[in-house]
Scaffold this active site. Structure first.
Site, PDB file in Angstrom:
ATOM      1  N   GLY A  71       0.857  -1.194   0.000  1.00  0.00           N
ATOM      2  CA  GLY A  71       0.000   0.000   0.000  1.00  0.00           C
ATOM      3  C   GLY A  71       0.884   1.232   0.000  1.00  0.00           C
ATOM      4  N   ARG A 119      -0.703  11.139  11.257  1.00  0.00           N
ATOM      5  CA  ARG A 119       0.432  10.251  11.505  1.00  0.00           C
ATOM      6  C   ARG A 119       1.459  10.808  12.502  1.00  0.00           C
ATOM      7  NH1 ARG A 119       3.601   8.315   8.458  1.00  0.00           N
ATOM      8  NH2 ARG A 119       3.493   6.153   9.150  1.00  0.00           N
ATOM      9  N   CYS A 133      -7.350  22.166  17.615  1.00  0.00           N
ATOM     10  CA  CYS A 133      -7.291  22.567  19.016  1.00  0.00           C
ATOM     11  C   CYS A 133      -6.796  21.447  19.892  1.00  0.00           C
ATOM     12  CB  CYS A 133      -8.661  23.041  19.469  1.00  0.00           C
ATOM     13  SG  CYS A 133      -8.929  24.690  18.896  1.00  0.00           S
TER      14      CYS A 133
HETATM   15  N1  LLP Z   1      -2.018  -6.147   3.904  1.00  0.00           N
HETATM   16  C1  LLP Z   1      -2.506  -6.176   5.153  1.00  0.00           C
HETATM   17  C2  LLP Z   1      -3.179  -7.377   5.619  1.00  0.00           C
HETATM   18  C3  LLP Z   1      -2.351  -5.062   5.988  1.00  0.00           C
HETATM   19  O1  LLP Z   1      -2.838  -5.098   7.220  1.00  0.00           O
HETATM   20  C4  LLP Z   1      -1.685  -3.903   5.517  1.00  0.00           C
HETATM   21  C5  LLP Z   1      -1.526  -2.723   6.343  1.00  0.00           C
HETATM   22  C6  LLP Z   1      -1.192  -3.926   4.191  1.00  0.00           C
HETATM   23  C7  LLP Z   1      -1.372  -5.063   3.430  1.00  0.00           C
HETATM   24  C8  LLP Z   1      -0.485  -2.749   3.590  1.00  0.00           C
HETATM   25  O2  LLP Z   1       0.678  -2.426   4.260  1.00  0.00           O
HETATM   26  P1  LLP Z   1       1.669  -1.330   3.631  1.00  0.00           P
HETATM   27  O3  LLP Z   1       2.247  -1.908   2.369  1.00  0.00           O
HETATM   28  O4  LLP Z   1       0.876  -0.112   3.346  1.00  0.00           O
HETATM   29  O5  LLP Z   1       2.688  -1.137   4.670  1.00  0.00           O
HETATM   30  N2  LLP Z   1      -1.941   3.520   9.400  1.00  0.00           N
HETATM   31  C9  LLP Z   1      -0.573   3.047   9.529  1.00  0.00           C
HETATM   32  C10 LLP Z   1      -0.339   1.837   8.672  1.00  0.00           C
HETATM   33  C11 LLP Z   1      -1.234   0.675   9.017  1.00  0.00           C
HETATM   34  C12 LLP Z   1      -1.033  -0.495   8.114  1.00  0.00           C
HETATM   35  C13 LLP Z   1      -2.066  -1.534   8.371  1.00  0.00           C
HETATM   36  N3  LLP Z   1      -1.995  -2.652   7.514  1.00  0.00           N
HETATM   37  C14 LLP Z   1       0.378   4.173   9.152  1.00  0.00           C
HETATM   38  O6  LLP Z   1      -0.086   5.275   8.844  1.00  0.00           O
HETATM   39  O7  LLP Z   1       1.589   4.001   9.186  1.00  0.00           O
END
Ligand code: LLP
Length: 443
Positions: A297, A335, A366
């Site tokens: 992602g 973040r 705020c």
């Molecule tokens: N697949 C699964 C099952 C996941 O839980 C996630 C992310 C991804 C793929 C994608 O991961 P990436 O390639 O984006 O690292 N909100 C947090 C990140 C949470 C990720 C949750 N799962 C942040 O802003 O760092």
């Protein structure tokens, strides 16, 4: 080894133009701010299409590779349409993501539905819209999904989400593959789940195993460990149940370069590590080469995006810090306050002065914790300057809120000197759209 776009701190088309302003996708950021207002999310189409190609090229040696964009990082209709054109599938985690992708015209067979507590409505929607795979997370969901599938007289294609017991060095909130996790079946529970699928839940067809070890990962070795565990499970399940599973999904997690110190591997590096690990495991466990699914992602969308803000008030704390405030903050980018995330920022407009100063950039919300960047050295800022914060494509808009009842920003797509709105700025009326005043309160 060749670099890939996730290793760039800025969109690949970032330049200083003849006016001395920052330009992305051939568009002057100061002009974008004037035309669309701020805060403004800007996404560079060129970087997005380049990273998709980087991913595909990196896995050319293993043709059974499927890249499923983790839409939780940023899910909008236009982004989904671009990724679908690039041939990617989608990892989704809600009815909302599935619906957006469906409406954007994606091939639903290339969509996976994942999550630890999917609702009945969401499971119904996923089946009705023809989602290719559902990754079942727990025993409750196995029973529920089988009942729903039975009621529709359908067989549903599933994976089992497992917890491989791998810890990676990232923020604990974004680690998911270690044993004490709310996600997936423990390794010791797989056999019971498989027995249920084979003997009782006959409306479910199991294709393979799914795991995810964490996010913003820089170590490549965790992927080899994960592949070894998944392949050994495929071999074990074949031996024990005569079950030929031919898919493994290793999740997402490849990191990006938020700061100078962040050195993420390229897609080519992880491609090589993953393909080598697969070759090794296929031989070691004497299994048929499985199809592999990846769910990146952040590494697809983060560096494609920047956020533009306008500088407003400032405050010099006597004998302390200087705070400079922007017109956005924790509601459009939670973040820094959630994960102490660090970002690079630059002034987008040409500054006539070379004088710099160390400041802290405060958000407009705020809450004292609404600090976007602590202690950054920038040219001396004046009210009206435009600040460009890099690497905001992932988990910014997708985690944005209306905290303080503030409208969410617009998003524009830039490419070859053209800019197009892909998410409209919310209006005051959007903020009250779902509000209801009961009649008895209207007098
Ligand atoms: N697949 C699964 C099952 C996941 O839980 C996630 C992310 C991804 C793929 C994608 O991961 P990436 O390639 O984006 O690292 N909100 C947090 C990140 C949470 C990720 C949750 N799962 C942040 O802003 O760092």
């Amino acid at each position: 080894m060749t670099n890939s776009a996730n290793q760039s701190q800025k969109p690949l088309t970032t330049k200083i133009n003849s006016l001395g302003n920052i330009e992305i996708g051939g568009c002057d950021l100061v002009e974008l701010a004037e035309k669309y207002g701020t805060p403004l999310y800007v996404i560079d189409e060129n970087t997005l299409r380049t990273i998709c190609k980087d991913y595909k090229k990196a896995f050319e040696k293993y043709p059974k590779t499927n890249i499923m964009y983790a839409s939780k990082a940023l899910c909008t209709s236009a982004i989904s349409a671009i990724l679908s054109q690039e041939g990617l599938g989608f990892d989704t985690v809600s009815g909302g993501e599935i619906y957006t992708i469906y409406k954007a015209g994606a091939d639903m067979n290339k969509v996976l539905f994942n999550g630890n507590n999917k609702s009945i409505d969401e499971l119904n929607l996923a089946i009705d819209l023809g989602v290719g795979r559902i990754s079942v997370d727990n025993f409750y969901e196995l029973a529920l999904l089988n009942t729903i599938a039975q009621s529709k007289n359908k067989t549903v294609d599933i994976l089992l989400r497992i917890t491989p017991g791998i810890e990676c060095h990232t923020h604990q909130y974004i680690q998911t593959g270690h044993l004490d996790s709310k996600f997936g079946f423990d390794l010791t529970q797989i056999d019971e789940a498989v027995e249920l699928i084979l003997n009782e839940y006959t409306n479910l067809k199991l294709h393979g195993l799914h795991a995810h070890i964490g996010s913003q990962i820089f170590e490549t070795s965790v992927y080899s460990d994960e592949i070894d565990i998944l392949c050994s499970e495929l071999a074990r399940l074949d031996e024990k149940f005569g079950l030929k599973l031919d898919e493994i999904n290793i999740g997402g997690g490849l990191g990006v370069k938020y700061t100078e110190e962040d050195v993420p591997p390229s897609t080519y590096e992880i491609g090589e590590v993953i393909v080598n690990a697969l070759d090794k495991a296929i031989k070691k466990y004497n299994i048929e080469a499985p199809a592999i699914f990846l769910e990146p992602g952040r590494s697809i969308i983060s560096m494609c995006g920047v956020t533009l803000y306008t500088i407003g008030s400032s405050k010099q704390v006597p004998k302390g810090k200087k705070y400079v405030s922007i017109d956005g903050g924790m509601a459009d980018n939670p973040r820094p306050s959630l994960y102490q995330a660090k970002y690079l920022a630059q002034v987008a407009n040409k500054k006539e002065t070379d004088e710099t100063e160390e400041i802290t950039i405060g958000g407009r919300f705020c809450e004292s914790g609404d600090i976007l960047i602590e202690n950054i050295t920038l040219p001396k800022l004046d009210e009206g300057d435009i600040l460009c914060v890099y690497n905001t494509g992932a988990y910014n808009y997708s985690m944005a809120s209306n905290y303080n009842r503030v409208e969410k920003p617009a998003m524009v797509l830039v490419n070859n000197g053209e800019s197009e709105v892909i998410v409209k700025r919310e209006t005051l009326d959007d903020l009250i759209r779902c509000d209801v005043i009961p009649d008895r309160l209207k007098k």
